[in-house]
Design a protein around this motif. Structure first.
Motif, PDB file in Angstrom:
ATOM      1  N   PRO A 242       0.814  -1.216   0.000  1.00 41.11           N
ATOM      2  CA  PRO A 242       0.000   0.000   0.000  1.00 41.11           C
ATOM      3  C   PRO A 242       0.850   1.269   0.000  1.00 41.11           C
ATOM      4  CG  PRO A 242      -0.382  -1.278   2.008  1.00 41.11           C
ATOM      5  CD  PRO A 242       0.507  -2.077   1.128  1.00 41.11           C
ATOM      6  N   PHE A 243       2.005   1.224   0.688  1.00 44.18           N
ATOM      7  CA  PHE A 243       2.856   2.422   0.655  1.00 44.18           C
ATOM      8  C   PHE A 243       3.291   2.715  -0.776  1.00 44.18           C
ATOM      9  CE2 PHE A 243       6.976   4.364   0.258  1.00 44.18           C
ATOM     10  CZ  PHE A 243       6.670   5.621   0.765  1.00 44.18           C
ATOM     11  N   GLY A 244       3.728   1.683  -1.510  1.00 43.20           N
ATOM     12  CA  GLY A 244       4.150   1.888  -2.894  1.00 43.20           C
ATOM     13  C   GLY A 244       3.044   2.465  -3.759  1.00 43.20           C
ATOM     14  N   GLN A 245       1.821   1.979  -3.558  1.00 42.35           N
ATOM     15  CA  GLN A 245       0.682   2.486  -4.331  1.00 42.35           C
ATOM     16  C   GLN A 245       0.398   3.945  -3.987  1.00 42.35           C
ATOM     17  OE1 GLN A 245      -2.080  -0.580  -3.055  1.00 42.35           O
ATOM     18  NE2 GLN A 245      -1.925  -1.618  -5.023  1.00 42.35           N
ATOM     19  N   ILE A 246       0.444   4.271  -2.702  1.00 43.28           N
ATOM     20  CA  ILE A 246       0.205   5.655  -2.259  1.00 43.28           C
ATOM     21  C   ILE A 246       1.268   6.577  -2.836  1.00 43.28           C
ATOM     22  CG2 ILE A 246       0.256   7.186  -0.235  1.00 43.28           C
ATOM     23  CD1 ILE A 246      -0.880   4.697   1.350  1.00 43.28           C
ATOM     24  N   ALA A 247       2.533   6.166  -2.707  1.00 43.30           N
ATOM     25  CA  ALA A 247       3.647   7.014  -3.148  1.00 43.30           C
ATOM     26  C   ALA A 247       3.635   7.220  -4.656  1.00 43.30           C
ATOM     27  CB  ALA A 247       4.967   6.402  -2.696  1.00 43.30           C
ATOM     28  N   GLU A 248       3.291   6.188  -5.425  1.00 42.51           N
ATOM     29  CA  GLU A 248       3.235   6.340  -6.880  1.00 42.51           C
ATOM     30  C   GLU A 248       2.201   7.386  -7.271  1.00 42.51           C
ATOM     31  OE1 GLU A 248       2.250   3.943 -11.011  1.00 42.51           O
ATOM     32  OE2 GLU A 248       2.385   2.791  -9.156  1.00 42.51           O
TER      33      GLU A 248
END
Length: 159
Positions: free
Chosen positions: A50-56
């Motif tokens: 989820p962090f990767g999705q948020i950051a993207e």
């Protein structure tokens, strides 16, 4: 005899519009993690996704979900200070959507309750019309095909 006009059927109901004006508040609270149980479980067991999705999405696709998730994981494993990295993206997202810094500053939120903070940010982006599984570019393609997408704040329009 009385002549009535023909009955005209009412227009079909329209789908809800994502072009609503957001009032500068988070759509859900920091501790509302269980309102999206699948996201809550994923965030607790594998927060890099989820962090990767948020950051993207916060970076508008300049760096992929995989890169962000990998950096997050490396920081988590080797330093335990991944919360500093994720805190920066909370701040960035708040600025983009003019959200208040609550219940305390971003670093404290991520240091004290990293999973809750990530869940809240994920829910906020979903509330604003993003399909988190598509990433930034997938959401922009969907927008270009005529699917209704979220309005961006005026702050994002400046260069």
């Amino acid at each position: 005899m009385y002549n009535r006009p023909p009955l005209v059927p009412p227009p079909p109901p329209q789908p809800p519009s994502h072009n609503m004006i957001f009032d500068g508040h988070w759509s859900s609270g920091l501790c509302d993690c269980f309102s999206d149980v699948s996201n809550c479980c994923l965030t607790c067991w594998c927060p890099c996704i989820p962090f990767g999705q948020i950051a993207e999405i916060a970076d508008k696709g300049t760096t992929s979900c995989a890169v962000h998730g990998t950096l997050y994981t490396v920081l988590l494993i080797f330093t335990g200070c991944q919360w500093i990295y994720s805190c920066m993206y909370r701040s960035k997202m708040r600025q983009q959507y003019m959200l208040p810094e609550e219940p305390c500053n971003d670093c404290c939120v991520h240091f004290c309750c990293e999973p809750c903070a990530l869940c809240q940010q994920y829910r906020e982006l979903k509330h604003r019309g993003f399909d988190m599984s598509l990433g930034w570019h997938g959401n922009m393609e969907r927008k270009n095909l005529g699917v209704v997408m979220p309005q961006f704040s005026p702050v994002e329009m400046r260069r």
